[in-house]
Design a protein around this motif. Structure first.
Motif, PDB file in Angstrom:
ATOM      1  N   LEU A  41       0.906  -1.153  -0.041  1.00 18.34           N
ATOM      2  CA  LEU A  41       0.091   0.035  -0.024  1.00 18.34           C
ATOM      3  C   LEU A  41       0.835   1.178   0.081  1.00 18.34           C
ATOM      4  O   LEU A  41       0.629   2.202  -0.786  1.00 18.34           O
ATOM      5  CB  LEU A  41      -0.678   0.100   1.322  1.00 18.34           C
ATOM      6  CG  LEU A  41      -2.152  -0.263   1.178  1.00 18.34           C
ATOM      7  CD1 LEU A  41      -3.033  -0.213   2.394  1.00 18.34           C
ATOM      8  CD2 LEU A  41      -2.977   0.797   0.258  1.00 18.34           C
ATOM      9  N   ALA A  42       1.900   1.235   0.832  1.00 21.72           N
ATOM     10  CA  ALA A  42       2.777   2.390   0.931  1.00 21.72           C
ATOM     11  C   ALA A  42       3.576   2.658  -0.336  1.00 21.72           C
ATOM     12  O   ALA A  42       3.524   3.909  -0.944  1.00 21.72           O
ATOM     13  CB  ALA A  42       3.682   2.283   1.909  1.00 21.72           C
ATOM     14  N   GLY A  43       3.792   1.426  -1.035  1.00 21.88           N
ATOM     15  CA  GLY A  43       4.278   1.643  -2.556  1.00 21.88           C
ATOM     16  C   GLY A  43       3.466   2.194  -3.477  1.00 21.88           C
ATOM     17  O   GLY A  43       3.828   3.007  -4.119  1.00 21.88           O
ATOM     18  N   LEU A  44       2.140   1.674  -3.340  1.00 20.87           N
ATOM     19  CA  LEU A  44       1.189   2.054  -4.401  1.00 20.87           C
ATOM     20  C   LEU A  44       0.925   3.749  -4.248  1.00 20.87           C
ATOM     21  O   LEU A  44       0.656   4.427  -5.128  1.00 20.87           O
ATOM     22  CB  LEU A  44      -0.101   1.439  -4.197  1.00 20.87           C
ATOM     23  CG  LEU A  44      -0.223   0.138  -4.571  1.00 20.87           C
ATOM     24  CD1 LEU A  44      -1.285  -0.642  -4.526  1.00 20.87           C
ATOM     25  CD2 LEU A  44      -0.153   0.018  -6.168  1.00 20.87           C
ATOM     26  N   GLN A  45       0.764   3.991  -2.955  1.00 23.89           N
ATOM     27  CA  GLN A  45       0.708   5.594  -2.487  1.00 23.89           C
ATOM     28  C   GLN A  45       1.848   6.355  -3.352  1.00 23.89           C
ATOM     29  O   GLN A  45       1.677   7.458  -3.700  1.00 23.89           O
ATOM     30  CB  GLN A  45       0.816   5.823  -1.183  1.00 23.89           C
ATOM     31  CG  GLN A  45      -0.242   4.996  -0.248  1.00 23.89           C
ATOM     32  CD  GLN A  45      -1.556   5.785  -0.522  1.00 23.89           C
ATOM     33  OE1 GLN A  45      -1.709   6.730   0.113  1.00 23.89           O
ATOM     34  NE2 GLN A  45      -2.658   5.192  -1.035  1.00 23.89           N
ATOM     35  N   GLY A  46       2.996   5.803  -3.369  1.00 28.88           N
ATOM     36  CA  GLY A  46       4.346   6.315  -3.964  1.00 28.88           C
ATOM     37  C   GLY A  46       4.251   6.679  -5.408  1.00 28.88           C
ATOM     38  O   GLY A  46       5.107   7.342  -5.738  1.00 28.88           O
ATOM     39  N   ILE A  47       3.190   5.922  -6.290  1.00 29.72           N
ATOM     40  CA  ILE A  47       3.444   6.205  -7.688  1.00 29.72           C
ATOM     41  C   ILE A  47       2.520   7.288  -8.005  1.00 29.72           C
ATOM     42  O   ILE A  47       1.604   7.599  -7.335  1.00 29.72           O
ATOM     43  CB  ILE A  47       2.503   5.005  -8.118  1.00 29.72           C
ATOM     44  CG1 ILE A  47       3.501   3.330  -8.036  1.00 29.72           C
ATOM     45  CG2 ILE A  47       2.744   4.994  -9.878  1.00 29.72           C
ATOM     46  CD1 ILE A  47       2.919   2.249  -8.591  1.00 29.72           C
ATOM     47  N   SER A  48       3.318   8.191  -8.819  1.00 28.24           N
ATOM     48  CA  SER A  48       2.523   9.590  -9.039  1.00 28.24           C
ATOM     49  C   SER A  48       1.262   9.224  -9.982  1.00 28.24           C
ATOM     50  O   SER A  48       1.266   8.489 -10.883  1.00 28.24           O
ATOM     51  CB  SER A  48       3.735  10.132  -9.810  1.00 28.24           C
ATOM     52  OG  SER A  48       3.177  11.317 -10.739  1.00 28.24           O
ATOM     53  N   VAL A  49       0.352  10.163  -9.518  1.00 31.61           N
ATOM     54  CA  VAL A  49      -0.977  10.106 -10.170  1.00 31.61           C
ATOM     55  C   VAL A  49      -0.711  10.520 -11.757  1.00 31.61           C
ATOM     56  O   VAL A  49      -1.685  10.093 -12.527  1.00 31.61           O
ATOM     57  CB  VAL A  49      -2.164  10.700  -9.414  1.00 31.61           C
ATOM     58  CG1 VAL A  49      -3.386  10.417 -10.156  1.00 31.61           C
ATOM     59  CG2 VAL A  49      -2.067  10.326  -8.153  1.00 31.61           C
ATOM     60  N   SER A  50       0.261  11.299 -12.058  1.00 31.75           N
ATOM     61  CA  SER A  50       0.157  11.953 -13.279  1.00 31.75           C
ATOM     62  C   SER A  50       0.564  11.004 -14.330  1.00 31.75           C
ATOM     63  O   SER A  50       0.054  11.067 -15.604  1.00 31.75           O
ATOM     64  CB  SER A  50       1.188  12.816 -13.242  1.00 31.75           C
ATOM     65  OG  SER A  50       2.324  12.460 -12.931  1.00 31.75           O
ATOM     66  N   LEU A  51       1.406   9.597 -13.796  1.00 32.65           N
ATOM     67  CA  LEU A  51       1.669   8.667 -14.961  1.00 32.65           C
ATOM     68  C   LEU A  51       0.329   8.045 -15.334  1.00 32.65           C
ATOM     69  O   LEU A  51       0.131   7.824 -16.386  1.00 32.65           O
ATOM     70  CB  LEU A  51       2.557   7.589 -14.155  1.00 32.65           C
ATOM     71  CG  LEU A  51       3.858   7.903 -13.926  1.00 32.65           C
ATOM     72  CD1 LEU A  51       4.558   6.791 -13.012  1.00 32.65           C
ATOM     73  CD2 LEU A  51       4.583   7.844 -15.276  1.00 32.65           C
TER      74      LEU A  51
END
Lengths: 289, 330
Positions: free
Chosen positions: A184-194
């Motif tokens: 979950l922490a990793g997924l939160q770190g993926i930028s939404v702009s991608l």
């Protein structure tokens, strides 16, 4: 001038060693010394328990483990089998759950807390009490909502297999709390702009998962893979662990227990080296690190 | 998009053709229709998708909460309810006395104090020592740092069984057996249960902190210890919360090391009393049937986990944020 600067730098370096010192002392006392001692012990046998007299036996203990002891190899294989089955299940399941939890849904805080709760029970004595009371048996079946009637149609043998499989899955799933959290922490770190730009280019959710989410999650998948491996191999309830402990403290064969401990440890070490080497090309690191 | 009937598509196409002539205003209209069309399609798909997400989550949340639900409901059952198979979840009357017998059987307060002492002391030791060590690994350059760090991480994979025999003998010669020292002291040296993992967590967070803060403090004449204590530590609540909770839970539930180092019963930790419960209940209540003592055992199990539940409820929000902010996964 130059001399002074050097000494400053050296001073800073020395500070580094000061910070590491507690760890170094602890490592030497509680890790390194016992490790070395246990190598030495694995070539010996306790001749007299009273005053702890040791007798050198050469490679006998290792010989015993691989050739004479009929329990060691089957136990070893079953432990490896368990790890091979459990680890992918845990990884896929926790990734799946964390992706679901990463949606903007109601009661997200509740779900997140719920999925971490079994970690509080751990796999210690409280969990054993629960399993003894028969908790694991019908949870998954009830939880997933398989009606009892389905089992009536399947026949006793087949339904027993399904039943066992589901209850086993339950116990495995309860161990996924930490992994879900890390994912979950990793997924939160993926930028939404991608995701936004991919959507503009007409990518579907399915494509975005394979082309964006999964590659960017590979470092965390590796982290979780290592964590899960270590966790399952060094778990106290692991049958291998129980066997070694019983050999040492119930049968008082400390030399033999140490040699088994070492075989086991070397295996884990080699396995992790293999994991790191084989995943080297698969893991995608972003950023300039 | 294919499912749009031709009669409906036509006027839209016509509108599009017209719009292309009119320039800017038309582009807006076109965008609008495209968005509307996608919107109406994905609203349905989205609804069904969402429904599935909720169903799966509620379903699995039940599986994950099951031990707790089972524990609480069984703990409140009377023997009669237990035998009655029509009663699955809700007991006919709440049997609070189960908790009384459970706590008595556990000798709750004595062993709670033992457990709390071991767990709290270990947590304090690990938070202090692991952050201190991690500061060295993260912020100070010195020769051999990388090698030592790899060595440090390497200690994580050593199975406790490999070194338990020498450790046992070592503690025996030091006279530490049957005391809390072997369970607590290693924590103050960055070891203890998964000490290396906590060093890793702190190091990850420290590495992400800006250097300017530290440089400014140094220019003002701060020594490195004061930088660590006054500047870096106040910035690390996320890592502290994560370490505290995990370390507390793991030490609380650990029974391998306590069961080897502690020999006299009055020094046992709370979970260690659980397996003895069936016997001690027989003498306490006089009943000899294991089945009847099940609610009491569940009540005792619940009580033994209760401190962890309370701490988790209190720290839960900070904990999950902490994992996300500590840069643990970067």
């Amino acid at each position: 001038m130059r001399g002074r600067r050097l000494s400053l730098e050296r001073k800073k370096m020395m500070a580094g060693y000061v910070y590491i010192a507690p760890w170094a002392i602890g490592f030497a006392l509680f890790m390194l010394y016992p490790l070395v001692y246990s190598i030495w012990l694995s070539f010996h046998e306790v001749a007299n328990v009273g005053n702890f007299e040791l007798k050198s036996v050469g490679w006998d203990n290792f010989n015993k483990a691989f050739v004479l002891d009929t329990k060691f190899i089957p136990l070893f294989i079953s432990v490896i089998q368990d790890a091979l089955i459990n680890t992918p299940l845990i990884l896929v399941f926790s990734l799946f759950i964390s992706i679901l939890l990463n949606h903007n849904i109601r009661g997200r805080a509740f779900f997140r807390a719920a999925f971490f709760l079994p970690v509080l029970i751990g796999s210690g004595l409280a969990m054993q009490q629960l399993l003894y009371a028969g908790v694991g048996k019908d949870t998954m079946v009830n939880g997933i909502g398989v009606p009892d009637e389905v089992f009536l149609y399947m026949g006793p043998t087949f339904s027993q297999i399904v039943f066992d499989m589901l209850s086993r899955l339950t116990v495995i799933f309860w161990k996924t709390g930490v992994q879900i959290l890390l994912f979950l922490a990793g997924l939160q770190g993926i930028s939404v702009s991608l995701y936004e730009s991919a959507r503009c280019d007409g990518a579907t959710e399915w494509e975005m998962f394979w082309k964006i989410t999964l590659p960017l999650m590979t470092p965390i998948i590796l982290l979780n893979l290592v964590y899960t491996c270590v966790d399952s191999f060094t778990d106290i309830n692991n049958r291998m662990m129980v066997y070694i402990k019983d050999t040492a403290f119930t049968n008082i064969e400390m030399g033999y227990a140490s040699s088994m401990g070492w075989i086991y440890f070397l295996f884990i070490f080699l396995l992790l080296v293999l994991v790191f080497v084989s995943t080297r090309r698969l893991v995608v690191y972003t950023g300039e690190k | 998009m294919k499912s749009i009937p031709a009669s409906k598509a036509k006027p839209r196409l016509a509108a599009l053709a017209e719009a292309s002539v009119r320039g800017k205003a038309a582009a807006a209209i076109r965008n609008n229709t495209v968005i509307n069309r996608i919107g109406s399609k994905s609203r349905w798909v989205g609804f069904i998708y969402r429904l599935f997400v909720y169903l799966i989550l509620i379903d699995l949340a039940f599986v994950f909460l099951y031990p707790f639900i089972y524990m609480t409901t069984t703990a409140l059952k009377q023997p009669a309810d237990l035998m009655d198979f029509t009663i699955k979840w809700i007991p006919t009357s709440l049997a609070w006395e189960n908790f009384y017998y459970g706590m008595k059987g556990l000798q709750f307060w004595t062993h709670f104090n033992n457990s709390a002492l071991i767990a709290v002391a270990s947590v304090v030791g690990q938070v202090l020592s692991c952050s201190f060590i991690a500061y060295g690994f993260a912020r100070i350059k010195f020769p051999g740092r990388e090698v030592l760090f790899v060595l440090c991480m390497f200690t994580m994979i050593i199975p406790p069984q490999t070194i338990i025999v020498p450790l046992f003998m070592q503690y025996k010669t030091m006279g530490w057996l049957d005391s809390v020292l072997p369970l607590v002291i290693p924590s103050f040296f960055g070891n203890g249960l998964r000490g290396a993992l906590f060093i890793f967590i702190f190091r990850q967070l420290f590495r992400g902190l800006p250097w300017e803060l530290e440089d400014a403090a140094r220019v003002d004449g701060c020594g490195s210890f004061r930088v660590y204590w006054k500047i870096i530590m106040p910035l690390t609540p996320p890592a502290i919360v994560v370490t505290t909770l995990l370390s507390l839970v793991w030490h609380w539930n650990d029974f391998f090391e306590p069961s080897i180092y502690l020999t006299s019963e009055e020094k046992f930790t709370l979970p260690m009393m659980l397996p003895r419960l069936y016997q001690s209940l027989d003498t306490l209540t006089g009943s000899t049937f294991e089945v009847f003592s099940l609610p009491v055992v569940m009540a005792a199990t619940f009580v033994s986990l209760l401190p962890m539940l309370l701490v988790y409820l209190f720290l839960q929000r900070y904990f999950i944020q902490g994992v996300e902010r500590s840069g643990l996964v970067e």
